[in-house]
Design a protein around this motif. Sequence first.
Motif, short mmCIF file in Angstrom:
data_model
loop_
_atom_site.label_atom_id
_atom_site.label_comp_id
_atom_site.label_asym_id
_atom_site.label_seq_id
_atom_site.Cartn_x
_atom_site.Cartn_y
_atom_site.Cartn_z
N TRP A 45 0.86 -1.18 0.00
CA TRP A 45 0.00 0.00 0.00
C TRP A 45 0.90 1.23 0.00
O TRP A 45 1.73 1.40 0.89
N GLN A 46 0.72 2.08 -1.02
CA GLN A 46 1.57 3.26 -1.17
C GLN A 46 0.72 4.53 -1.08
O GLN A 46 -0.38 4.60 -1.63
N LEU A 47 1.26 5.53 -0.41
CA LEU A 47 0.58 6.80 -0.25
C LEU A 47 0.58 7.57 -1.56
O LEU A 47 1.60 7.65 -2.24
N ILE A 48 -0.59 8.17 -1.90
CA ILE A 48 -0.73 8.96 -3.11
C ILE A 48 -0.90 10.44 -2.79
O ILE A 48 -0.20 11.30 -3.34
N ALA A 49 -1.84 10.77 -1.90
CA ALA A 49 -2.21 12.17 -1.70
C ALA A 49 -3.03 12.31 -0.42
O ALA A 49 -3.34 11.32 0.25
N TRP A 147 -7.65 6.73 4.53
CA TRP A 147 -7.44 6.57 5.98
C TRP A 147 -6.83 7.85 6.53
O TRP A 147 -5.87 8.38 5.96
N GLN A 148 -7.44 8.39 7.58
CA GLN A 148 -6.95 9.62 8.21
C GLN A 148 -6.78 10.74 7.18
O GLN A 148 -5.86 11.54 7.24
N GLY A 149 -7.69 10.78 6.19
CA GLY A 149 -7.64 11.81 5.17
C GLY A 149 -6.63 11.57 4.08
O GLY A 149 -6.48 12.41 3.18
N MET A 150 -5.93 10.45 4.11
CA MET A 150 -4.89 10.16 3.12
C MET A 150 -5.33 9.03 2.19
O MET A 150 -5.99 8.09 2.61
N PHE A 162 -5.29 -3.53 4.27
CA PHE A 162 -4.91 -2.20 4.73
C PHE A 162 -5.13 -2.06 6.24
O PHE A 162 -4.35 -1.40 6.92
N ASP A 163 -6.18 -2.69 6.75
CA ASP A 163 -6.44 -2.62 8.19
C ASP A 163 -5.30 -3.24 8.99
O ASP A 163 -4.96 -2.77 10.07
N GLU A 164 -4.69 -4.31 8.46
CA GLU A 164 -3.53 -4.90 9.11
C GLU A 164 -2.35 -3.92 9.12
O GLU A 164 -1.61 -3.83 10.10
N LEU A 165 -2.18 -3.20 8.01
CA LEU A 165 -1.06 -2.27 7.89
C LEU A 165 -1.08 -1.21 8.98
O LEU A 165 -0.03 -0.88 9.55
N VAL A 166 -2.26 -0.66 9.28
CA VAL A 166 -2.35 0.50 10.19
C VAL A 166 -2.93 0.13 11.54
O VAL A 166 -3.26 1.02 12.34
N GLN A 167 -3.03 -1.15 11.84
CA GLN A 167 -3.67 -1.58 13.08
C GLN A 167 -3.01 -0.94 14.31
O GLN A 167 -1.80 -1.05 14.51
N GLY A 168 -3.81 -0.24 15.11
CA GLY A 168 -3.32 0.38 16.34
C GLY A 168 -2.92 1.83 16.22
O GLY A 168 -2.75 2.51 17.23
N ILE A 169 -2.78 2.35 14.99
CA ILE A 169 -2.32 3.73 14.84
C ILE A 169 -3.43 4.73 15.19
O ILE A 169 -3.17 5.76 15.81
N ASP A 170 -4.66 4.42 14.81
CA ASP A 170 -5.76 5.35 15.09
C ASP A 170 -5.87 5.66 16.58
O ASP A 170 -6.14 6.80 16.96
N GLU A 171 -5.65 4.65 17.40
CA GLU A 171 -5.76 4.87 18.85
C GLU A 171 -4.70 5.85 19.34
O GLU A 171 -4.93 6.61 20.28
N TRP A 232 3.57 -4.21 10.78
CA TRP A 232 3.91 -3.64 9.48
C TRP A 232 4.35 -2.19 9.55
O TRP A 232 4.43 -1.52 8.52
N TYR A 233 4.61 -1.69 10.74
CA TYR A 233 5.08 -0.31 10.86
C TYR A 233 5.91 -0.17 12.12
O TYR A 233 5.96 -1.07 12.98
N SER A 234 6.57 0.96 12.24
CA SER A 234 7.28 1.31 13.47
C SER A 234 7.08 2.80 13.70
O SER A 234 6.68 3.54 12.79
N TYR A 235 7.30 3.23 14.91
CA TYR A 235 7.21 4.66 15.20
C TYR A 235 8.24 5.08 16.22
O TYR A 235 8.67 4.31 17.07
N GLN A 236 8.67 6.33 16.06
CA GLN A 236 9.64 6.96 16.96
C GLN A 236 8.97 8.15 17.63
O GLN A 236 8.20 8.87 16.98
#
Length: 366
Positions: A45-49, A147-150, A162-171, A232-236
Amino acid sequence: MSPRPTLVAELAPQPLQHATALPARYYTEASMAALDRRLIFDPGWQLIAHLCQLRQPGDHVVADLAGLPTIAVHGEDGEIRVLHNVCRHRAGPIASCDGLAARSLRCRYHGWTYGLDGVLRSAPEMGQAPDFAVADVRLPQLRVRIWQGMVFACVGEPSMSFDELVQGIDERIGGERGLADYGHHHRVSYDVACNWKVYVDNYLEGYHVPHIHPGLNRLLDYRSYVTETARWYSYQWSPLESGDGLYGDGDALYYWLWPNTMLNILPGRLQTNRVVPVGVDRCRVVFDFYYRRDDSGEARARRDADLAFSDEVQLEDLTICEDVQRGLASGSYVAGRLNPLRENAVHHFQELLRATYRDAWAPDGA
């Protein structure tokens, strides 16, 4: 590349505490460009706009998805579609740049014109062509998720939902930190002489901040810098010490989403990065800036300061990434140990890469 014993050993899973970096061949061998597109980008899944760029019918945004030209367009029916930006006649571009309120999409090579839904409407001087029906021609359409306007799109069969990709970020970013209600779009692109994975590796660790980014190091609390990983993601994350002139109080949150999307979230500002491979030793990094809707003088001054500061940081990153690519290509480098404390997200990314290459070469796990 072929599955040789050396490659099998290189791609074996590595525990964080004893992990070494991915060997240089995965950043330098010419065959990796096509392999990465097929195994990583086309099923990713790649971001477009952002939706603030696609507010009304005919608004459109062009994007390169690892070699596939695409166009995201707001249709007359209100649907956001992502289409191949490749004319079905002789591969000309449907659109060369972003645009607003277009009534149709016209290839600038020979004038073939498509509706906002991607269906061909007219083809000059093709009326006498036997068995040619205009309405039978349409631009291929990608899977899309908002998702989140993107706007995200997937070229092929997705390697995860896609739900697997962003699971937990919304919270984590919900409520006031939600990203949908932004505007004031601004774009900056950098062409970088490095493999796309070099840039992602660099993004995923704050280990280099005290050494490469003196200005950013003053802004962040390095001692409190935390990096966490998900499937499927990491955050700092780090508290900010920016003062009122830039971001004010709050914290900095940096998300990386497989394979090439970065979300840099600071108070009142969203910056997205798309890392687009151009060749095995080149990539383009596209930065889009979005801000809370505020046209006051103070808000404009903060935006100007943010853009200037971001450019300073990016030039520091680009310089070291190009230096690293030269080192990887030199023949000198032997994969070194990763820092378990500071490079856990690099390890996470490289383990996803290892698993992807490993599964492609040995689907049965042998």
